[in-house]
Design a protein around this motif. Structure first.
Motif, PDB file in Angstrom:
ATOM      1  N   LEU A   1      43.332  53.209  28.923  1.00  0.00           N
ATOM      2  CA  LEU A   1      42.398  53.860  28.000  1.00  0.00           C
ATOM      3  C   LEU A   1      41.062  53.951  28.719  1.00  0.00           C
ATOM      4  O   LEU A   1      40.435  52.939  29.006  1.00  0.00           O
ATOM      5  N   ASP A   2      40.646  55.166  29.009  1.00  0.00           N
ATOM      6  CA  ASP A   2      39.410  55.354  29.772  1.00  0.00           C
ATOM      7  C   ASP A   2      38.301  55.782  28.819  1.00  0.00           C
ATOM      8  O   ASP A   2      38.529  56.613  27.946  1.00  0.00           O
ATOM      9  N   GLU A   3      37.099  55.232  28.993  1.00  0.00           N
ATOM     10  CA  GLU A   3      35.957  55.560  28.134  1.00  0.00           C
ATOM     11  C   GLU A   3      36.334  55.408  26.659  1.00  0.00           C
ATOM     12  O   GLU A   3      36.153  56.315  25.851  1.00  0.00           O
ATOM     13  N   ALA A   4      36.871  54.233  26.334  1.00  0.00           N
ATOM     14  CA  ALA A   4      37.393  54.011  24.986  1.00  0.00           C
ATOM     15  C   ALA A   4      36.322  54.189  23.911  1.00  0.00           C
ATOM     16  O   ALA A   4      36.592  54.767  22.850  1.00  0.00           O
ATOM     17  N   ASP A   5      35.109  53.733  24.161  1.00  0.00           N
ATOM     18  CA  ASP A   5      34.075  53.858  23.124  1.00  0.00           C
ATOM     19  C   ASP A   5      33.760  55.325  22.839  1.00  0.00           C
ATOM     20  O   ASP A   5      33.494  55.715  21.711  1.00  0.00           O
ATOM     21  N   GLU A   6      33.837  56.126  23.884  1.00  0.00           N
ATOM     22  CA  GLU A   6      33.579  57.544  23.690  1.00  0.00           C
ATOM     23  C   GLU A   6      34.689  58.178  22.849  1.00  0.00           C
ATOM     24  O   GLU A   6      34.424  59.001  21.967  1.00  0.00           O
ATOM     25  N   MET A   7      35.901  57.753  23.062  1.00  0.00           N
ATOM     26  CA  MET A   7      37.009  58.287  22.261  1.00  0.00           C
ATOM     27  C   MET A   7      36.840  57.874  20.799  1.00  0.00           C
ATOM     28  O   MET A   7      37.113  58.650  19.888  1.00  0.00           O
ATOM     29  N   LEU A   8      36.342  56.667  20.621  1.00  0.00           N
ATOM     30  CA  LEU A   8      36.065  56.190  19.263  1.00  0.00           C
ATOM     31  C   LEU A   8      34.992  57.072  18.615  1.00  0.00           C
ATOM     32  O   LEU A   8      35.140  57.543  17.489  1.00  0.00           O
ATOM     33  N   ASN A   9      33.903  57.320  19.353  1.00  0.00           N
ATOM     34  CA  ASN A   9      32.824  58.165  18.831  1.00  0.00           C
ATOM     35  C   ASN A   9      33.311  59.551  18.470  1.00  0.00           C
ATOM     36  O   ASN A   9      32.770  60.200  17.584  1.00  0.00           O
TER      37      ASN A   9
ATOM     38  N   PRO B   1      32.210  48.113  20.849  1.00  0.00           N
ATOM     39  CA  PRO B   1      32.110  48.045  19.391  1.00  0.00           C
ATOM     40  C   PRO B   1      33.389  47.416  18.805  1.00  0.00           C
ATOM     41  O   PRO B   1      34.424  47.370  19.477  1.00  0.00           O
ATOM     42  N   GLU B   2      33.288  46.953  17.575  1.00  0.00           N
ATOM     43  CA  GLU B   2      34.371  46.194  16.963  1.00  0.00           C
ATOM     44  C   GLU B   2      35.751  46.879  17.053  1.00  0.00           C
ATOM     45  O   GLU B   2      36.730  46.232  17.446  1.00  0.00           O
TER      46      GLU B   2
ATOM     47  N   ILE C   1      36.984  48.760  19.173  1.00  0.00           N
ATOM     48  CA  ILE C   1      37.538  48.692  20.524  1.00  0.00           C
ATOM     49  C   ILE C   1      38.041  47.270  20.805  1.00  0.00           C
ATOM     50  O   ILE C   1      39.117  47.067  21.356  1.00  0.00           O
ATOM     51  N   LYS C   2      37.249  46.283  20.365  1.00  0.00           N
ATOM     52  CA  LYS C   2      37.717  44.898  20.513  1.00  0.00           C
ATOM     53  C   LYS C   2      39.057  44.718  19.797  1.00  0.00           C
ATOM     54  O   LYS C   2      39.954  44.033  20.279  1.00  0.00           O
ATOM     55  N   GLN C   3      39.161  45.371  18.644  1.00  0.00           N
ATOM     56  CA  GLN C   3      40.394  45.260  17.860  1.00  0.00           C
ATOM     57  C   GLN C   3      41.596  45.833  18.606  1.00  0.00           C
ATOM     58  O   GLN C   3      42.707  45.323  18.470  1.00  0.00           O
ATOM     59  N   ILE C   4      41.379  46.898  19.342  1.00  0.00           N
ATOM     60  CA  ILE C   4      42.478  47.443  20.150  1.00  0.00           C
ATOM     61  C   ILE C   4      42.958  46.366  21.117  1.00  0.00           C
ATOM     62  O   ILE C   4      44.152  46.149  21.298  1.00  0.00           O
ATOM     63  N   GLY C   5      41.971  45.663  21.708  1.00  0.00           N
ATOM     64  CA  GLY C   5      42.315  44.579  22.622  1.00  0.00           C
ATOM     65  C   GLY C   5      43.167  43.525  21.929  1.00  0.00           C
ATOM     66  O   GLY C   5      44.152  43.036  22.486  1.00  0.00           O
ATOM     67  N   VAL C   6      42.793  43.186  20.695  1.00  0.00           N
ATOM     68  CA  VAL C   6      43.505  42.152  19.956  1.00  0.00           C
ATOM     69  C   VAL C   6      44.897  42.638  19.535  1.00  0.00           C
ATOM     70  O   VAL C   6      45.896  41.939  19.694  1.00  0.00           O
ATOM     71  N   LYS C   7      44.938  43.859  19.043  1.00  0.00           N
ATOM     72  CA  LYS C   7      46.193  44.355  18.459  1.00  0.00           C
ATOM     73  C   LYS C   7      47.212  44.811  19.499  1.00  0.00           C
ATOM     74  O   LYS C   7      48.403  44.697  19.301  1.00  0.00           O
ATOM     75  N   PHE C   8      46.696  45.397  20.591  1.00  0.00           N
ATOM     76  CA  PHE C   8      47.632  46.079  21.487  1.00  0.00           C
ATOM     77  C   PHE C   8      47.686  45.531  22.907  1.00  0.00           C
ATOM     78  O   PHE C   8      48.368  46.078  23.743  1.00  0.00           O
ATOM     79  N   MET C   9      46.933  44.465  23.169  1.00  0.00           N
ATOM     80  CA  MET C   9      46.955  43.986  24.547  1.00  0.00           C
ATOM     81  C   MET C   9      47.406  42.536  24.612  1.00  0.00           C
ATOM     82  O   MET C   9      47.295  41.803  23.631  1.00  0.00           O
ATOM     83  N   LYS C  10      47.909  42.141  25.773  1.00  0.00           N
ATOM     84  CA  LYS C  10      48.430  40.775  25.916  1.00  0.00           C
ATOM     85  C   LYS C  10      47.437  39.913  26.688  1.00  0.00           C
ATOM     86  O   LYS C  10      47.267  40.091  27.890  1.00  0.00           O
ATOM     87  N   GLU C  11      46.823  39.001  26.003  1.00  0.00           N
ATOM     88  CA  GLU C  11      45.838  38.097  26.617  1.00  0.00           C
ATOM     89  C   GLU C  11      44.984  38.799  27.663  1.00  0.00           C
ATOM     90  O   GLU C  11      44.979  38.418  28.843  1.00  0.00           O
ATOM     91  N   PRO C  12      44.268  39.822  27.222  1.00  0.00           N
ATOM     92  CA  PRO C  12      43.508  40.598  28.208  1.00  0.00           C
ATOM     93  C   PRO C  12      42.406  39.776  28.866  1.00  0.00           C
ATOM     94  O   PRO C  12      41.773  38.942  28.228  1.00  0.00           O
TER      95      PRO C  12
END
Ligand code: ADP
Ligand code: MG
Length: 533
Positions: free
Chosen positions: A149-157, A185-186, A188-199
């Protein structure tokens, strides 16, 4: 650390060397080893820090070219960024034989389906088009081992959160996931929590990446004087390659037309232009066929353009992060750059907020006068004449006019002929085409950080300086002494509470107002497209 110490294969290392990369950038140094170990990584870094190679090199390393399936998927916010990443990945993977495709909206889906059919190991795309292709079964994700996921915050915006989550959930769970974002932003952090393995988190501090090489200035100017102020400054500075940021698409269109009208080689990009046009403009800009690129934040985000000497923030950005992105377009690759931000009086609070983030003070700059702009243009014209006379290619053309020249020389004095040449080459300040830029609402009044809260909500609201409290004014006094540090700007640096500046301003005010100073009452040229708000 060197690239050669990173456990990269010789094929990839050769491509890195061919690209002229000598040492890894900080985000690369932190990300590549982790990614090569197979770890999930969240990388926080601003634009221009080399994220593409940070995720690209380890991803390319993992690709098995014997396997025809799509093995890596990169989700990017815009068409340009998708194309740019595709190009860079292709460059590093070419010798290995890695096929990289980009897909994005606003362009024939059939062609993209065909390209995917002809083989793709890595696909880079914008969220909407990726989903479309997945739903049409033209893009199969069963073989994807790396998701980026590149420039994730921008995709969120840009409102892509749902699309992204929907794509992620279709990628096999056994994958490795890499996420990059300038801010966290929150959601994006949630993506880390929900979809990533011990990032693993890696972060490049903003300070390391931008500002030291960029001289940052601001000019306090009324909204309706901004355009003239900017073009005069451009006349004086003669920027080699610059980007002007406008807040809205309409602004970008108007500024582009106004700049062209005043003889600048400018073109604009924003989201409403079709893909072909945007890529054409960017190519022209990169190839030096354009001097000024006018852009919205979104259109310029992450674009890799080198050699930009000046960034003009025609409108101050509302969001301090955008400021960092904008000025990051210059001062790249070890070169110095300048940014100039135009601030209307009631937007001064935003300046303080930006400075709080960048931890760097912008220096106040006195607007150039019409006379200074004229003198500067004259100087440019004179040195062009000198240069041209030494250019054999130009002199070679002289023969064609020999007879006419002899005749002219018998009719006019050399001085008259020189005067004529100068009036043709130097735009007369009194006949400069008038340009009016439709009024855009200034940003709402905002408190400077740390001032508004905890004070019973009282006190600052009626300040005319837009929340720029005493604290800031006192700090600003300190930067008078900075003049020494900046020779080029010399005496044009000023402090707005400096008496000299007040005097200068008064002197300017007493002069016959410059004809081009736009005013709402004038019936001059109004740049406005039909059907725009
Ligand atoms: P980001 O994605 O963080 O905005 P890019 O990956 O687009 O940054 O890189 C910005 C520019 O820097 C590109 O032109 C890229 O080729 C160049 N670059 C990246 N890493 C290095 C490096 N280690 N050495 C030299 N140039 C680099
Ligand atoms: Mg990038």
């Amino acid at each position: 650390m060197k690239f050669t110490e990173m456990n990269l294969s010789n094929e990839i290392l050769a491509a890195v060397e061919k690209a002229g990369f000598e040492t890894p950038s900080p985000i690369q140094e932190m990300t590549i080893p982790l990614a090569l170990e197979g770890k999930d990584v969240i990388g926080q870094a601003q634009t221009g820090t080399g994220k593409t190679a940070a995720f690209g090199l380890p991803t390319l390393e993992k690709i098995n070219t014997e396997n025809p399936l799509v093995q890596a998927l990169v989700i990017a916010p815009t068409r340009e960024l998708a194309v740019q990443s595709q190009e860079e990945l292709f460059r590093f993977g070419r010798d290995k034989g890695v096929k990289v495709r980009s897909v994005y909206g606003g362009s024939s889906i059939e062609k993209q389906i065909k390209a995917l059919r002809s083989g793709a190991h890595i696909v880079v795309g914008t969220p909407g088009r990726l989903l479309d292709l997945i739903k049409r079964k033209a893009l199969k994700l069963d073989g994807v081992e790396t998701l980026i996921l590149d420039e994730a915050d921008e995709m969120l915006n840009m409102g892509f959160l749902e699309d992204i989550e929907s794509i992620i959930s279709r990628v096999p769970e056994s994958r490795q996931t890499l996420l990059f974002s300038a801010t966290m932003p929150e959601p994006i952090k949630q993506i880390g929590v929900k979809f990533m393995k011990e990032p693993e988190h890696v972060k490049v501090k903003a300070k390391e990446l931008t500002t030291e090489l960029i001289d940052q200035y601001y000019i306090r100017v009324k909204e309706n004087e901004k355009f003239d102020t900017m073009t005069r400054l451009m006349d004086v500075d003669q920027p080699e390659l610059s980007i002007v940021f406008g807040r809205t698409k309409r602004r970008v269109d108007e500024l582009t037309r106004g700049l062209k009208l005043r003889g600048f080689r400018a073109e604009g990009i924003h989201g409403d232009l079709d893909q072909g046009k945007r890529l054409r403009v960017l190519r022209d800009f990169k190839n030096d066929n354009l001097d000024i690129l006018v852009a919205t934040d979104v259109a310029a985000r992450g674009l890799d353009i080198s050699g930009v000497t000046h960034v003009y923030n025609y409108d101050i950005p509302q969001d301090p992060e955008s400021y960092v992105h904008r000025i990051g377009r210059t001062g790249r690759a070890g070169k110095s750059g300048q940014s100039i931000t135009f601030v209307s009086p009631n937007e001064m609070g935003y300046l303080a907020i930006i400075e709080d983030l960048t931890k760097k003070r912008m220096k106040g700059l006195k607007p150039a006068t019409a006379e200074e702009a004229f003198q500067a243009k004259k100087k440019v014209a004179l040195s062009k004449i000198e240069r041209d006379f030494e250019d054999p290619a130009i002199r070679g053309n002289f023969d064609k006019f020999k007879g006419d020249a002899v005749k002219l020389a018998s009719e006019f004095t050399p001085e008259e002929l020189a005067l004529y040449i100068l009036t043709l080459t130097v735009q007369d300040p009194d006949t400069l085409p008038e340009v009016e830029i439709a009024r855009e609402k200034p940003l709402p009044f905002k408190f400077a950080p740390g001032q508004a809260k905890g004070k019973g909500g009282r006190g600052n609201r009626d300040r005319r300086d837009g929340g720029r409290g005493r604290r800031n004014d006192r700090d600003r006094d300190g930067f008078r002494g900075d003049r020494r540090r900046d020779n080029r700007r010399g005496d044009r640096d000023f402090n707005r509470r400096d008496d000299k500046f007040k005097k200068d301003n008064r002197r300017q005010d007493n002069k016959k107002p410059h004809k081009n100073t736009s005013s709402e009452k004038k019936t001059g040229f109004v740049i406005r497209n039909k059907g725009e708000r």
